[in-house]
Design a protein around this motif. Structure first.
Motif, PDB file in Angstrom:
ATOM      1  N   PRO A 167      15.260  81.669 -10.748  1.00 40.49           N
ATOM      2  CA  PRO A 167      14.496  80.239 -10.779  1.00 40.49           C
ATOM      3  C   PRO A 167      13.216  80.919 -10.160  1.00 40.49           C
ATOM      4  O   PRO A 167      12.739  81.716  -9.566  1.00 40.49           O
ATOM      5  CB  PRO A 167      14.930  78.912  -9.927  1.00 40.49           C
ATOM      6  N   GLU A 168      11.809  80.431 -11.045  1.00 38.74           N
ATOM      7  CA  GLU A 168      10.402  80.409 -10.542  1.00 38.74           C
ATOM      8  C   GLU A 168      10.161  82.290 -10.311  1.00 38.74           C
ATOM      9  O   GLU A 168       9.564  82.240  -9.316  1.00 38.74           O
ATOM     10  CB  GLU A 168      10.634  79.481  -9.602  1.00 38.74           C
ATOM     11  N   PRO A 169      10.753  82.924 -11.169  1.00 40.84           N
ATOM     12  CA  PRO A 169      10.195  84.442 -10.869  1.00 40.84           C
ATOM     13  C   PRO A 169       8.448  84.504 -11.690  1.00 40.84           C
ATOM     14  O   PRO A 169       7.894  83.861 -12.874  1.00 40.84           O
ATOM     15  CB  PRO A 169      11.362  85.117 -11.426  1.00 40.84           C
ATOM     16  N   TYR A 170       7.682  85.320 -11.267  1.00 36.01           N
ATOM     17  CA  TYR A 170       6.575  85.383 -11.503  1.00 36.01           C
ATOM     18  C   TYR A 170       6.220  86.813 -11.942  1.00 36.01           C
ATOM     19  O   TYR A 170       7.074  87.474 -10.981  1.00 36.01           O
ATOM     20  CB  TYR A 170       4.601  84.434 -10.748  1.00 36.01           C
ATOM     21  N   PHE A 171       5.360  87.089 -12.694  1.00 36.71           N
ATOM     22  CA  PHE A 171       5.127  88.747 -13.520  1.00 36.71           C
ATOM     23  C   PHE A 171       3.741  89.038 -13.358  1.00 36.71           C
ATOM     24  O   PHE A 171       2.077  87.930 -13.920  1.00 36.71           O
ATOM     25  CB  PHE A 171       5.186  88.271 -15.013  1.00 36.71           C
ATOM     26  N   ALA A 172       3.587  90.505 -13.134  1.00 39.95           N
ATOM     27  CA  ALA A 172       2.210  90.306 -13.830  1.00 39.95           C
ATOM     28  C   ALA A 172       2.225  92.638 -14.263  1.00 39.95           C
ATOM     29  O   ALA A 172       3.448  92.562 -14.265  1.00 39.95           O
ATOM     30  CB  ALA A 172       1.460  91.363 -12.664  1.00 39.95           C
ATOM     31  N   LEU A 173       1.077  92.725 -14.809  1.00 40.30           N
ATOM     32  CA  LEU A 173       1.223  94.013 -15.715  1.00 40.30           C
ATOM     33  C   LEU A 173      -0.045  94.472 -15.269  1.00 40.30           C
ATOM     34  O   LEU A 173      -0.939  94.736 -14.947  1.00 40.30           O
ATOM     35  CB  LEU A 173       1.151  93.574 -17.368  1.00 40.30           C
ATOM     36  N   GLU A 174       0.743  95.796 -14.554  1.00 42.74           N
ATOM     37  CA  GLU A 174      -0.622  97.187 -14.215  1.00 42.74           C
ATOM     38  C   GLU A 174      -0.764  97.715 -15.132  1.00 42.74           C
ATOM     39  O   GLU A 174       0.357  98.432 -16.372  1.00 42.74           O
ATOM     40  CB  GLU A 174      -0.221  97.562 -13.184  1.00 42.74           C
ATOM     41  N   SER A 175      -2.370  97.572 -15.851  1.00 45.28           N
ATOM     42  CA  SER A 175      -2.011  98.835 -17.133  1.00 45.28           C
ATOM     43  C   SER A 175      -2.780  99.920 -16.891  1.00 45.28           C
ATOM     44  O   SER A 175      -3.877  99.489 -15.749  1.00 45.28           O
ATOM     45  CB  SER A 175      -3.129  97.835 -18.454  1.00 45.28           C
ATOM     46  N   LEU A 176      -3.785 100.777 -17.679  1.00 49.27           N
ATOM     47  CA  LEU A 176      -4.710 101.582 -17.042  1.00 49.27           C
ATOM     48  C   LEU A 176      -5.804 101.030 -17.445  1.00 49.27           C
ATOM     49  O   LEU A 176      -6.850 101.464 -17.147  1.00 49.27           O
ATOM     50  CB  LEU A 176      -4.819 102.639 -18.540  1.00 49.27           C
ATOM     51  N   ASP A 177      -6.325  99.380 -17.704  1.00 52.31           N
ATOM     52  CA  ASP A 177      -7.942  99.023 -17.576  1.00 52.31           C
ATOM     53  C   ASP A 177      -7.653  98.088 -16.850  1.00 52.31           C
ATOM     54  O   ASP A 177      -8.609  97.445 -16.390  1.00 52.31           O
ATOM     55  CB  ASP A 177      -7.953  98.869 -19.379  1.00 52.31           C
ATOM     56  N   GLY A 178      -6.290  97.907 -16.005  1.00 54.89           N
ATOM     57  CA  GLY A 178      -6.722  96.703 -14.860  1.00 54.89           C
ATOM     58  C   GLY A 178      -5.327  96.617 -14.446  1.00 54.89           C
ATOM     59  O   GLY A 178      -4.129  96.459 -15.481  1.00 54.89           O
ATOM     60  N   LEU A 179      -5.354  95.059 -13.422  1.00 54.45           N
ATOM     61  CA  LEU A 179      -4.248  94.040 -13.572  1.00 54.45           C
ATOM     62  C   LEU A 179      -4.082  93.004 -13.638  1.00 54.45           C
ATOM     63  O   LEU A 179      -5.149  92.267 -14.262  1.00 54.45           O
ATOM     64  CB  LEU A 179      -4.062  94.199 -11.559  1.00 54.45           C
ATOM     65  N   HIS A 180      -3.528  92.407 -15.021  1.00 54.63           N
ATOM     66  CA  HIS A 180      -3.054  91.176 -14.855  1.00 54.63           C
ATOM     67  C   HIS A 180      -2.298  90.011 -14.249  1.00 54.63           C
ATOM     68  O   HIS A 180      -0.452  90.443 -14.624  1.00 54.63           O
ATOM     69  CB  HIS A 180      -2.629  91.508 -16.987  1.00 54.63           C
ATOM     70  N   VAL A 181      -2.878  88.927 -14.252  1.00 57.88           N
ATOM     71  CA  VAL A 181      -1.077  88.652 -13.354  1.00 57.88           C
ATOM     72  C   VAL A 181      -1.487  86.648 -13.757  1.00 57.88           C
ATOM     73  O   VAL A 181      -2.233  86.769 -14.363  1.00 57.88           O
ATOM     74  CB  VAL A 181      -1.330  88.263 -12.055  1.00 57.88           C
ATOM     75  N   GLU A 182       0.046  86.562 -14.234  1.00 56.74           N
ATOM     76  CA  GLU A 182      -0.321  85.514 -14.735  1.00 56.74           C
ATOM     77  C   GLU A 182      -0.112  84.107 -13.607  1.00 56.74           C
ATOM     78  O   GLU A 182      -0.145  84.742 -12.178  1.00 56.74           O
ATOM     79  CB  GLU A 182       1.367  84.768 -15.287  1.00 56.74           C
ATOM     80  N   PRO A 183      -0.551  83.147 -13.551  1.00 55.64           N
ATOM     81  CA  PRO A 183      -0.307  81.845 -12.994  1.00 55.64           C
ATOM     82  C   PRO A 183       0.767  81.812 -11.945  1.00 55.64           C
ATOM     83  O   PRO A 183       1.909  81.607 -12.620  1.00 55.64           O
ATOM     84  CB  PRO A 183      -0.402  80.420 -13.342  1.00 55.64           C
ATOM     85  N   GLY A 184       0.467  81.701 -10.505  1.00 54.91           N
ATOM     86  CA  GLY A 184       1.620  81.316  -9.436  1.00 54.91           C
ATOM     87  C   GLY A 184       2.152  82.702  -9.154  1.00 54.91           C
ATOM     88  O   GLY A 184       3.298  82.609  -8.193  1.00 54.91           O
ATOM     89  N   PHE A 185       1.256  84.034  -9.312  1.00 55.29           N
ATOM     90  CA  PHE A 185       2.520  84.690  -9.258  1.00 55.29           C
ATOM     91  C   PHE A 185       1.633  85.873  -7.905  1.00 55.29           C
ATOM     92  O   PHE A 185       2.585  85.662  -7.103  1.00 55.29           O
ATOM     93  CB  PHE A 185       1.884  86.238 -10.097  1.00 55.29           C
ATOM     94  N   PHE A 186       0.628  84.923  -7.732  1.00 50.57           N
ATOM     95  CA  PHE A 186       0.006  85.364  -6.423  1.00 50.57           C
ATOM     96  C   PHE A 186       0.372  83.766  -5.384  1.00 50.57           C
ATOM     97  O   PHE A 186       0.338  82.575  -5.449  1.00 50.57           O
ATOM     98  CB  PHE A 186      -1.871  84.984  -5.896  1.00 50.57           C
ATOM     99  N   ALA A 187       0.654  84.460  -3.727  1.00 49.17           N
ATOM    100  CA  ALA A 187       1.253  82.788  -3.526  1.00 49.17           C
ATOM    101  C   ALA A 187      -0.265  82.522  -2.521  1.00 49.17           C
ATOM    102  O   ALA A 187      -1.467  82.515  -2.681  1.00 49.17           O
ATOM    103  CB  ALA A 187       1.829  83.636  -2.276  1.00 49.17           C
TER     104      ALA A 187
END
Length: 269
Positions: free
Chosen positions: A100-120
């Protein structure tokens, strides 16, 4: 010893962001002796200031657990392995079905993209400018080099043990965060050892002539591939079990001490 390959965080860099004077001197002495040096890290290219500013390294860094090869001399990506969006979607679906409640982010060559809830509750100062947003296929346009997933409970070891059996044919999965249930995922078959081996081969250097240092599960393959793979005595138990050799603890300047001893042996030869 023709090549030294070293992890950064927890191996030569402390939580305070500093590298010891002794460690800096050891790397400079090795470079002066004609030994090739490459840093091999889970960090993306945009987080290389410690080795650029403190060690003065201007050579190659293997970033994002092998997904990117970066030149500090030209400040450019020289090679990369990318994750397709289809794999990202499959992995998100599988992990969401396992816990339950995994959060995701993507690191790309142009920066970091995080979805809401990823950061505590808090986040590192270096990430204060990252604005959470829904992950979308358009993010693949920047070239996805790493996928991240975090749980705000439990440990990284538990999280890895839960998802790895279901992800093994889709993506490479590991972790390097000692205090977070944070997983790092990259292109299938890509890890620090694979890209380091490519780098060494291009230089005409055999694995037997490589000395490598690391402290976490994302270093395991590299420590096994190198002719002399040293796990830090202060490292993760899995890294210690995988390495044939043991370096003193990070707090005791373990990397510097091994480099000093090996340089002294070369001078005696």
């Amino acid at each position: 010893m023709r090549l030294i390959a070293s992890d950064i965080d927890g191996t030569i860099l402390g939580h305070d962001g500093s590298i010891s004077v002794r460690t800096i001197a050891a790397f400079r002495d090795a470079a002066d002796a004609g030994i090739d040096i490459v840093f091999v890290t889970g960090r993306p290219p945009r987080w290389l200031d410690p080795i650029r500013e403190q060690i003065g390294h201007t050579g190659t860094v293997i970033c994002s657990n092998g997904a990117v090869t970066y030149s500090l001399e030209s400040e450019s990506v020289t090679a990369s392995h990318l994750l397709p969006w289809e794999t990202v979607e499959q992995v998100r679906h599988i992990i969401a079905g396992l816990t339950p409640e995994p959060y995701f982010a993507l690191e790309s060559l142009d920066g970091l993209h995080v979805e809401p809830g990823f950061f505590a509750q808090s986040r590192p100062a270096s990430l204060l400018d990252v604005v959470p947003a829904a992950l979308s296929p358009g993010m693949a346009d920047g070239g996805i080099i790493k996928m991240l997933s975090v749980l705000h409970t439990g440990s990284a070891d538990e999280f890895l043990g839960l998802v790895r059996p279901s992800l093994g044919r889709l993506i490479s999965v590991t972790h390097s965060a000692p205090e977070l249930a944070l997983l790092e995922m990259g292109p299938l078959g890509v890890n620090k050892a694979v890209t380091l081996a490519e780098y060494a081969a291009a230089k005409g250097i055999d694995a037997a002539d490589v000395v490598a240092f690391g402290d976490m599960p994302n270093d395991i393959e590299m420590l096994g591939w190198a002719g002399a793979g040293y796990a830090m005595a202060s490292g993760h138990p899995d890294a210690l079990a995988a390495a044939a050799l043991l370096a003193p603890r990070f707090e005791d300047d373990g990397v510097a001490r091994v480099i000093e001893e090996r340089l002294a042996a070369l001078h005696r030869a």
